[in-house]
Design a protein around this motif. Sequence first.
Motif, PDB file in Angstrom:
ATOM      1  N   THR A   1       3.968  -5.988   8.499  1.00 52.33           N
ATOM      2  CA  THR A   1       5.210  -5.293   8.879  1.00 52.33           C
ATOM      3  C   THR A   1       5.649  -4.261   7.845  1.00 52.33           C
ATOM      4  N   THR A   2       5.619  -4.655   6.576  1.00 52.92           N
ATOM      5  CA  THR A   2       6.098  -3.751   5.526  1.00 52.92           C
ATOM      6  C   THR A   2       5.233  -2.494   5.436  1.00 52.92           C
ATOM      7  N   LEU A   3       3.919  -2.646   5.539  1.00 51.81           N
ATOM      8  CA  LEU A   3       3.027  -1.483   5.495  1.00 51.81           C
ATOM      9  C   LEU A   3       3.351  -0.553   6.663  1.00 51.81           C
ATOM     10  N   LYS A   4       3.464  -1.140   7.854  1.00 53.08           N
ATOM     11  CA  LYS A   4       3.717  -0.367   9.055  1.00 53.08           C
ATOM     12  C   LYS A   4       5.043   0.393   8.951  1.00 53.08           C
ATOM     13  N   MET A   5       6.063  -0.311   8.482  1.00 53.86           N
ATOM     14  CA  MET A   5       7.383   0.299   8.336  1.00 53.86           C
ATOM     15  C   MET A   5       7.338   1.513   7.426  1.00 53.86           C
ATOM     16  N   ASN A   6       6.396   1.495   6.495  1.00 53.67           N
ATOM     17  CA  ASN A   6       6.269   2.588   5.536  1.00 53.67           C
ATOM     18  C   ASN A   6       5.110   3.533   5.868  1.00 53.67           C
ATOM     19  N   GLN A   7       4.644   3.455   7.102  1.00 52.61           N
ATOM     20  CA  GLN A   7       3.546   4.326   7.576  1.00 52.61           C
ATOM     21  C   GLN A   7       2.329   4.311   6.647  1.00 52.61           C
ATOM     22  N   LEU A   8       1.958   3.083   6.265  1.00 51.12           N
ATOM     23  CA  LEU A   8       0.765   2.930   5.428  1.00 51.12           C
ATOM     24  C   LEU A   8      -0.289   2.146   6.205  1.00 51.12           C
ATOM     25  N   ALA A   9      -1.552   2.440   5.946  1.00 52.97           N
ATOM     26  CA  ALA A   9      -2.640   1.734   6.619  1.00 52.97           C
ATOM     27  C   ALA A   9      -3.579   1.130   5.573  1.00 52.97           C
ATOM     28  N   VAL A  10      -4.142  -0.024   5.914  1.00 58.45           N
ATOM     29  CA  VAL A  10      -5.069  -0.688   4.990  1.00 58.45           C
ATOM     30  C   VAL A  10      -6.354   0.118   4.890  1.00 58.45           C
ATOM     31  N   VAL A  11      -6.771   0.399   3.660  1.00 62.89           N
ATOM     32  CA  VAL A  11      -8.037   1.076   3.427  1.00 62.89           C
ATOM     33  C   VAL A  11      -9.125   0.024   3.180  1.00 62.89           C
ATOM     34  N   GLU A  12      -8.790  -0.968   2.374  1.00 61.90           N
ATOM     35  CA  GLU A  12      -9.743  -2.038   2.088  1.00 61.90           C
ATOM     36  C   GLU A  12      -9.032  -3.263   1.526  1.00 61.90           C
ATOM     37  N   GLU A  13      -9.587  -4.435   1.796  1.00 62.74           N
ATOM     38  CA  GLU A  13      -9.030  -5.650   1.211  1.00 62.74           C
ATOM     39  C   GLU A  13      -9.499  -5.781  -0.236  1.00 62.74           C
ATOM     40  N   VAL A  14      -8.575  -6.134  -1.109  1.00 65.88           N
ATOM     41  CA  VAL A  14      -8.894  -6.292  -2.523  1.00 65.88           C
ATOM     42  C   VAL A  14      -9.074  -7.772  -2.860  1.00 65.88           C
ATOM     43  N   LEU A  15      -8.224  -8.616  -2.266  1.00 66.88           N
ATOM     44  CA  LEU A  15      -8.218 -10.035  -2.636  1.00 66.88           C
ATOM     45  C   LEU A  15      -7.509 -10.843  -1.550  1.00 66.88           C
ATOM     46  N   ALA A  16      -8.059 -11.995  -1.206  1.00 63.02           N
ATOM     47  CA  ALA A  16      -7.349 -12.918  -0.310  1.00 63.02           C
ATOM     48  C   ALA A  16      -6.732 -13.992  -1.188  1.00 63.02           C
ATOM     49  N   SER A  17      -5.460 -14.302  -0.946  1.00 62.59           N
ATOM     50  CA  SER A  17      -4.764 -15.239  -1.834  1.00 62.59           C
ATOM     51  C   SER A  17      -4.093 -16.365  -1.062  1.00 62.59           C
ATOM     52  N   SER A  18      -3.913 -17.476  -1.750  1.00 62.34           N
ATOM     53  CA  SER A  18      -3.067 -18.575  -1.288  1.00 62.34           C
ATOM     54  C   SER A  18      -2.642 -19.296  -2.556  1.00 62.34           C
ATOM     55  N   VAL A  19      -1.737 -20.243  -2.422  1.00 61.66           N
ATOM     56  CA  VAL A  19      -1.235 -20.928  -3.612  1.00 61.66           C
ATOM     57  C   VAL A  19      -2.246 -21.977  -4.085  1.00 61.66           C
TER      58      VAL A  19
ATOM     59  N   ASP B   1      -6.807 -25.783  -3.512  1.00 55.73           N
ATOM     60  CA  ASP B   1      -6.152 -24.769  -2.698  1.00 55.73           C
ATOM     61  C   ASP B   1      -5.035 -25.462  -1.927  1.00 55.73           C
ATOM     62  N   LEU B   2      -3.800 -25.050  -2.160  1.00 56.78           N
ATOM     63  CA  LEU B   2      -2.666 -25.744  -1.536  1.00 56.78           C
ATOM     64  C   LEU B   2      -2.344 -25.197  -0.139  1.00 56.78           C
ATOM     65  N   GLU B   3      -3.069 -24.175   0.261  1.00 56.50           N
ATOM     66  CA  GLU B   3      -3.071 -23.695   1.653  1.00 56.50           C
ATOM     67  C   GLU B   3      -1.735 -23.199   2.188  1.00 56.50           C
ATOM     68  N   PHE B   4      -0.857 -22.723   1.284  1.00 62.32           N
ATOM     69  CA  PHE B   4       0.306 -21.983   1.777  1.00 62.32           C
ATOM     70  C   PHE B   4       0.430 -20.707   0.946  1.00 62.32           C
ATOM     71  N   GLY B   5       1.413 -19.863   1.279  1.00 64.39           N
ATOM     72  CA  GLY B   5       1.543 -18.577   0.582  1.00 64.39           C
ATOM     73  C   GLY B   5       0.315 -17.703   0.802  1.00 64.39           C
ATOM     74  N   ARG B   6      -0.221 -17.790   2.021  1.00 65.49           N
ATOM     75  CA  ARG B   6      -1.407 -16.989   2.316  1.00 65.49           C
ATOM     76  C   ARG B   6      -1.028 -15.521   2.463  1.00 65.49           C
TER      77      ARG B   6
END
Length: 287
Positions: free
Chosen positions: A162-180, A85-90
């Motif tokens: 920010t992008t979700l908020k700007m588009n009036q979207l809310a998180v329903v559920e997490e699908v996947l946590a990612s990093s590089v 896990d390279l620990e960036f691009g989280r």
Amino acid sequence: MRIAVPNKGRLHEPTIDLLERAGLHLENGAERKLYADTVDPDVSVLFARAADIPEYVADGAAEMGITGYDQVREARADTVEELLDLEFGRCRLVLAAPEDGDIDGVEDLAGKTVATEFPNVTRDFFADTGVDPNVVEVSGATELTPHVEMADAIVDITSTGTTLKMNQLAVVEEVLASSVRLFAREDVVDDSKVQEVRTALSSVISADGKRYLMMNVPEEQLEEVRDVIPGLGGPTVMDIADDGNGEDGMLAVHVVVDERDVFETITEVKKAGASGILVTEIERLVE
Ligand SMILES: Nc1ncnc2c1ncn2[C@@H]1O[C@H](COP(=O)(O)OP(=O)(O)OP(=O)(O)O)[C@@H](O)[C@H]1O
Ligand SMILES: O=P(O)(O)OC[C@H]1O[C@H](OP(=O)(O)OP(=O)(O)O)[C@H](O)[C@@H]1O
Ligand SMILES: [Mg+2]
């Protein structure tokens, strides 16, 4: 050995930077070229789109790859194995829907439409829930689709939100946590060169956020100083050769500490009798 790395986008620079810090300096790799050599004649770099990298590795165009875990999962590249896990691009892949809509849970998506750049991850996610919405693939601007009646919800990347908020979207559920991640094709994971690359990159990550502290400590004060040092595996203690100036009985104490502990440690070791304290950055830490 060839390493496939992102040719552009937000992962390009940090990846090149990491390779450089690991000592794998790029050569003959003028911008916009497909390949670059490295200082190691056995290791070269192939530039590819972040999304294509898992497939390049699975298909044999490269032995190793560096890209987001989300891309590895989307490619369903099951012949590649994660090395590090390279620990960036989280970021997180999330299921999101209009804030003021009636989708509050996964179950509300039965018979509805979900737009995403990650159709495979999305289908795999829903397969586990027993809800089976219609999944449509888009190639960008996913956040727009719920507002133009193309979709009821989306699965997309979020980090700051920010992008979700700007588009009036809310998180329903997490699908996947990612990093590089650094990964390699199954048949080459035990290759010594692959392991060398892994160790080199790992040493940079281990050194991140760490500092090297050096100080002089009178012999009779050693225990007191040792007691206040939070170091990694304890300090290294060395005799300082008598310089004929009454410095006899002085010891040199070296220790690796977390960057966030440096301030307090300096105060504490000074109180305990240390002097000539030096703090330096660490480039690499091979454990
Ligand atoms: N906002 C973000 N925060 C953190 N990581 C992200 C973010 N967006 C994307 N990523 C990570 O970076 C990877 C590639 O995204 P990026 O946007 O750099 O590529 P891209 O969109 O394919 O680029 P391009 O469209 O320019 O080719 C993603 O798969 C994900 O792992
Ligand atoms: O939660 P946030 O911090 O707002 O980040 C999320 C955004 O970042 C990514 O887009 P990117 O900036 O890579 O643009 P792209 O759509 O051109 O890839 C991703 O596709 C989201 O739109
Ligand atoms: Mg992007």
